[in-house]
Motif scaffolding. Structure first.
Motif, short mmCIF file in Angstrom:
data_model
loop_
_atom_site.label_atom_id
_atom_site.label_comp_id
_atom_site.label_asym_id
_atom_site.label_seq_id
_atom_site.Cartn_x
_atom_site.Cartn_y
_atom_site.Cartn_z
N ILE A 90 52.10 42.76 49.21
CA ILE A 90 53.18 41.79 48.98
C ILE A 90 52.62 40.40 48.74
N TYR A 91 51.63 40.03 49.56
CA TYR A 91 51.06 38.68 49.35
C TYR A 91 50.03 38.66 48.24
N GLY A 92 49.81 39.78 47.62
CA GLY A 92 48.93 39.81 46.45
C GLY A 92 49.73 39.67 45.16
N MET A 93 51.05 39.56 45.29
CA MET A 93 51.89 39.40 44.10
C MET A 93 51.69 38.00 43.52
N ASN A 94 51.86 37.93 42.21
CA ASN A 94 51.52 36.69 41.53
C ASN A 94 52.71 35.79 41.24
N PHE A 95 53.78 35.89 42.02
CA PHE A 95 54.92 34.99 41.78
C PHE A 95 54.51 33.53 41.93
N GLN A 96 55.10 32.72 41.10
CA GLN A 96 54.76 31.29 41.19
C GLN A 96 55.42 30.65 42.39
N HIS A 97 56.57 31.19 42.73
CA HIS A 97 57.31 30.58 43.86
C HIS A 97 57.25 31.45 45.09
N MET A 126 43.17 43.75 38.72
CA MET A 126 41.77 43.34 38.84
C MET A 126 41.58 41.98 38.17
N ASN A 127 40.62 41.26 38.72
CA ASN A 127 40.46 39.87 38.28
C ASN A 127 39.36 39.65 37.24
N PHE A 128 39.02 40.66 36.45
CA PHE A 128 37.99 40.48 35.44
C PHE A 128 38.42 39.41 34.45
N GLN A 129 37.44 38.64 33.99
CA GLN A 129 37.78 37.59 33.02
C GLN A 129 38.04 38.18 31.65
N HIS A 130 37.36 39.28 31.38
CA HIS A 130 37.53 39.86 30.05
C HIS A 130 38.34 41.13 30.10
N MET A 131 39.65 41.02 30.23
CA MET A 131 40.51 42.20 30.14
C MET A 131 41.54 41.91 29.05
N PRO A 132 41.23 42.34 27.82
CA PRO A 132 42.05 41.95 26.67
C PRO A 132 43.54 42.26 26.87
N GLU A 133 43.86 43.42 27.50
CA GLU A 133 45.27 43.80 27.62
C GLU A 133 46.09 42.72 28.31
N LEU A 134 45.45 41.99 29.23
CA LEU A 134 46.21 41.04 30.04
C LEU A 134 46.80 39.93 29.19
N ALA A 154 39.92 49.64 42.02
CA ALA A 154 40.71 48.55 41.46
C ALA A 154 41.04 47.53 42.54
N GLY A 155 41.29 48.01 43.74
CA GLY A 155 41.58 47.11 44.85
C GLY A 155 40.42 46.15 45.08
N ILE A 156 39.22 46.67 45.01
CA ILE A 156 38.03 45.84 45.25
C ILE A 156 37.93 44.73 44.21
N TYR A 157 38.15 45.08 42.93
CA TYR A 157 38.04 44.06 41.90
C TYR A 157 39.29 43.22 41.79
N GLY A 158 40.26 43.49 42.63
CA GLY A 158 41.44 42.64 42.69
C GLY A 158 41.30 41.57 43.76
N MET A 159 40.18 41.60 44.48
CA MET A 159 39.97 40.59 45.52
C MET A 159 39.73 39.23 44.87
N ASN A 160 40.10 38.21 45.63
CA ASN A 160 40.07 36.88 45.03
C ASN A 160 38.86 36.03 45.40
N PHE A 161 37.75 36.66 45.74
CA PHE A 161 36.55 35.87 46.07
C PHE A 161 36.12 35.04 44.88
N GLN A 162 35.64 33.85 45.20
CA GLN A 162 35.20 32.97 44.10
C GLN A 162 33.87 33.45 43.53
N HIS A 163 33.08 34.07 44.39
CA HIS A 163 31.76 34.49 43.92
C HIS A 163 31.68 36.00 43.78
N MET A 164 32.27 36.52 42.72
CA MET A 164 32.11 37.95 42.43
C MET A 164 31.55 38.06 41.03
N GLY A 172 42.83 40.47 48.45
CA GLY A 172 43.52 40.31 47.17
C GLY A 172 44.76 39.44 47.32
N MET A 173 45.05 39.01 48.57
CA MET A 173 46.21 38.15 48.78
C MET A 173 45.96 36.77 48.17
#
Lengths: 345, 345, 345, 345, 345
Positions: A304-311, C307-315, D302-312, E306-307
């Protein structure tokens, strides 16, 4: 009481070996009188020996040829069907009466690596003769013959006593086999109730059951055979020999009862096994359910807290992260504690 | 009615102890006449005592040496096979008739910590003697002897009555054992149907079954023994003693029936246990399924709004977060309510 | 046909109550002649009454003291063992013959809230007397006595007929109990096959089985008792009374058969229950598996685009979000449809 | 051989209908002589008819009133108990001998929509009469009577043959019922082994078992009844009639055997069903486990690469996304292949 | 010993074929005397042949028409019921005595692709004739007839010996069938205990059970038939023929015993199968639970990081990612190791 040494002096017949004796088909062939061995006899000389009043012949054969059996048949006037049976083996234990002679089929057993090994012994008994025919893996009766010769006061009772001695000898061989079965059952019980069983346990239970069925089949017809021998009215089975057959009867009944008990316990053990597997699986399922529930909590909340809502105001709170983590830990803790109390963990 | 004190005056034989008596093998050896104890007797003096018309001897032995048994055998002319049996123990309960004497094997039972403990008593009965031979753990018959001596009008019926007294004494020891079994079954039932069972319950069911099988084996052959005693035509079992043996017969049948019922109930209990484990597991599985479904909803929805697409209009809505959270709660609520109604939760 | 009123005139003995009668131990004690009640009798006057040829006495006792029983014993010369039994209760149903008298033990049953309640009735029957001894919860025989007195032509058959009447009365009390069992089984069947059972169903099956075993134990020995009565050759059971005992025999066999059928059906019901639980669990497991699979799809796909990859064209695609959501819905739809077709959902 | 037409001429008694006959309680009442019908008889005229030597009466009643039964009773001197039984129905099949007459209770069966429907027929047979009393749903014996009248050489054997004809008629009605059971078992087997069973299958197995138990109860007592009829020595059952009863006996044994086999097969079918449910569930569980494992892989990665660490560092790689997706596909592929090979999928 | 060739000279009756013989209903019809075939006989000439003292006729029929059977019936005076049975087939094995003739029904068996195929043979035996009637698929007795003709010294014993030869021939056909069953059981055992069973295994167990039940039903009534033949006192079964019937009896008992053992083992095998399925499922469930737990760890931890909270200090740490990954690997490793040790993986 007889003086044992007294027999020694009486041995006097010296017999040349016949061909069959040389080939090992005739293991032994001797004449007895008054409880003492008179001497070894060649098959063709038997009729000569039987002319002497009070003598009887005890012949031990091992997988005899048809020819040898025919020779014996003519010597004692045995019935065609009995001789056929004696040649073919693979009979079930039984007793047949042909005129004044008896034909008895017995199954012998010998412990082997993986359960008992079965053989067959056929006995022809008449007023003046005993013929044993061994088939398959079985112990020789040489030892038994020696033991009988050491008890001349009993051997003097004639072929009836020899028959008893043979039956007693064969039946007593089943006791160690039953003991072995009991030990194996105990081992199986330990495995089952210490919960160390695996899929081979069932196989071993089945295997034991299978062997029990085979032993039962070898032993149980003897109850009827012994019963008839106790009640039997035959010249060569004197009144005084009956308690001896009653003794064999007792042994057979005891073995039979042991087998029945083992069967019943085995059946129960198999059921207990099924029951325990279910109980165990139940516990595993409960554990699985409990942990799945506990672990689903952080996943769901974090999702839930991983959702990307702006608000999402909580995301900007100073202690949002701490509060959420605390909530997760608290909920998981409560769940853990409740599952523990319910016995699921 | 007899005057009980009348017996006291008759005691007159004073006997020096023999070696076996000193070693505790001969627990008791006394002569009786007209229902009264005449006095203790040393083994070698028995023949002297039996010369007096109307007297009989009651000897109590405990694990006697072979030598002592041979002495007794010569005294009363017992059969070889019976004496052998009496020496070896490990017989099954039975009754053998040798001429005008009886040889009876009985199994005795005594409650112990973990189930009954078994011993053996062998009884030789003849027109003028009773010999009991105890093996293994078993209660002494001293108490029984005293009780018999207090009922001279019955003791006057001779060895037949003593045999009855011994059998009655032994059979009655099985009642507390059966009662204990019944209590244990009731405890097991409680565990099973209060759903407080665990994997040791099955073990205890099996254990009880095993002990039932052993007791059954000790008791059931007595039905036949008693039956034959009731129908028996022997000089030393007077017609008037038969109702007494019929009474023992009744007790044996009752014990036997109780055991059969216990077995049947145990089998059903084990099956009921399996059934309940399945029912329980079914409920656990349903709960697991329901909660998995409920918890999968926020995970799936939150996962979707956790995607990083640049063009996801909902993410920018003012109330997007609230609407999604509301949806999650609503869906979970509906699911919860439906599972509840279906009895899954 | 007899004129019923004819009996009334014959009543003439007036009897002062003895102490036991006052205490309720003697429920009833009356003399009968030619099928008619002659009058109530005090226990001590019985011998007086029996001096009159053709009269017999019917005494009804309820949990009598030992003293009272001894009195009765002396009056009729009953056997020691039978009197002991009658005092102790807790016998199994049986019939004993002592000289020209019979001692019969019967178990009575009465429906109660949670299954039948058992009592015992002991009957002493001789050529000139019937004594019933009731123990535990059981219906009084006053009603039965009245019913017998209304049928003087049958009562004239003497104690043998009274014995029949008592047995018939007791056996007929088992019919409503068996009917109740049958109703309970039907209810259990409904629960089981309408799939509305829960863990108490098994408990109720077991409970019914337990009660069946107890009733069986009370009834089945009566088959043998009735059989012997039909074949019995005793002065006081006239030839013409035998069809009556055969009738009781028929009833006992019918009750017995009903119980056996109930047992067999109960066993099958328990097995059917286990089978249905398994079938149900199977369905739950399939549903669980199907929904888990369907819900795993959005979670997995959404996870990938989270996933937070910088290069994911679909996004960055305009319709990326729509396409992914469409894919998710399509895959879930296909899965749902296939599971449905396979019968998993 | 008899000439069938010969009988026609003999019919001569014309009888006015009595009230009971008018009300349908007396279905038929006719006199026979030498295998031919002499004519219909009114109940009150029976004694008249029986005065003629060699004639016998065959009466067919249907749920008669008590009054009518009493009338019949007086006519033939039937026993009280038998008449009571005949009035009450709900007896178990049995045969009673009262003097020179027989009372036989039989259960009739008729196929209905959901299993057989049972009725009762009571037969009184004496040297000069046969009375059948039908209760409940059952086929009329009019057809049977016609068939008998067509075989005068057999009918000439008298009441004994009529009894045979009735028994044969009733027993033969069980064959289609057993056939129907066999068909239903076959359908159940198909369902079970084609794995198309559901929770109603168990219900139908149970239902069939229940009906088998009822039929068994109706048929098995007939074995004993027929046995006694074959061995019976009664004037009105001539020696030549015995093979006919032996024939009925054979049919009863055959039906009985079929039922026993069906029961055994049903029990095994139920067990096979349980076993198959378990096997199926096992397969479902394996599939569930396999798919859960396969789908957990993308979720976890996918969960692992969805983490928000600055240094990944991986997140910034050009081909990070492709590599991760490739890894996911590869791992899932390997898992799928291994599960497939293990037979889980 | 007889000289075999001696018979050849005696053949002399030349017989024109009757219509039935031409149609294949009469397979064979020959007269014998002193153990030798006298010649083929036409059905109408039988009475002629039987006029010669010491001759008997052996007729072999195959599914005869009613007309032919009636002809045979008149020739030998057979009983109506026996002839009806012989025409209808579908009897259970039995023996009926009609005057000085016997009617015997036997079921024949022949191995086929999917289990044994059954036929029926009915035998009429009288002092001067043997008639066999074959129904359904069964081997012709031509071979048997030839074999008998080769043993004139036995054939000289008359119809009694022919009956023995037929029964022996039929019973011996069951041995290969039982052997086949044993092989199939062994294959099933292998499948079960090598854990290679699937849902068709249960079907094959059931199928084997079904066939066992059918064979049992064909064989077990023969025990009683043979028993009665051994004890039978009939002119045409000479005293010397009895050991031969005892031999058949032995074979029947052996087959019967084998079937009982197979049934018991099959039942146990089915239970063992259920037990193994449960054990296997238990292992699958454990594996499933273990992997679910291991895979839930990275999902939950990754979910937390990922939060999107703004204040999550770990996210900014240099080695945050490494530490978290390390933690995940460590926790999973520990879990894996503990599950392994507990035997879940």
């Amino acid at each position: 009481m007889h003086v044992r040494g007294a027999c020694a002096r009486r041995r006097r017949i010296a017999t040349p070996q016949t061909q069959a004796q040389a080939q090992g088909q005739v293991v032994n062939c001797a004449a007895y009188a008054d409880g003492c061995k008179v001497g070894d006899v060649a098959i063709p000389d038997i009729s000569e020996v039987l002319k002497v009043e009070g003598q009887f012949v005890w012949i031990g054969l091992h997988e005899p040829s048809e020819e040898l059996l025919r020779q014996i048949q003519q010597e004692f006037g045995l019935h065609d069907l009995a001789v056929e049976d004696a040649h073919n083996a693979h009979q079930r234990p039984k007793m047949e009466e042909y005129g004044d002679s008896l034909f008895i089929v017995l199954r012998t057993a010998r412990p082997a690596d993986d359960g008992p090994e079965f053989g067959e012994t056929h006995v022809f008994v008449g007023p003046r003769y005993v013929v044993t025919v061994r088939h398959g893996p079985s112990t020789s009766y040489a030892e038994l013959r020696t033991r009988c010769e050491l008890r001349p006061h009993l051997l003097a009772k004639g072929p009836g006593f020899v028959l008893y001695a043979i039956m007693d000898f064969i039946v007593d061989q089943y006791f160690p086999i039953v003991d072995d079965f009991e030990e194996r059952l105990e081992k199986l019980e330990e495995e089952i109730f210490d919960l160390t069983f695996d899929s081979t346990t069932t196989g071993r239970i089945y295997n034991l059951k299978r062997q029990l069925v085979t032993v039962k089949r070898a032993v149980s017809p003897l109850i009827d055979v012994c019963n008839r021998l106790v009640r039997f009215d035959m010249a060569f089975i004197p009144e005084t020999a009956r308690p001896y057959f009653r003794d064999v009867y007792d042994h057979v009944v005891r073995i039979n009862e042991s087998i029945d008990n083992l069967r019943e316990l085995l059946t129960t053990a198999l059921e207990a096994n099924i029951s325990l597997v279910s109980v165990q699986q139940n516990e595993v399922t409960k554990k699985l359910a409990a942990w799945a529930a506990i672990l689903a909590v952080p996943t769901a909340i974090a999702g839930i807290y991983g959702m990307n809502f702006q608000h999402m105001p909580e995301l900007r709170w100073q202690y949002g992260y701490g509060v959420v983590m605390g909530t997760i830990v608290a909920v998981c803790g409560v769940l853990y504690w409740r599952f523990r109390r319910a016995g699921w963990l």
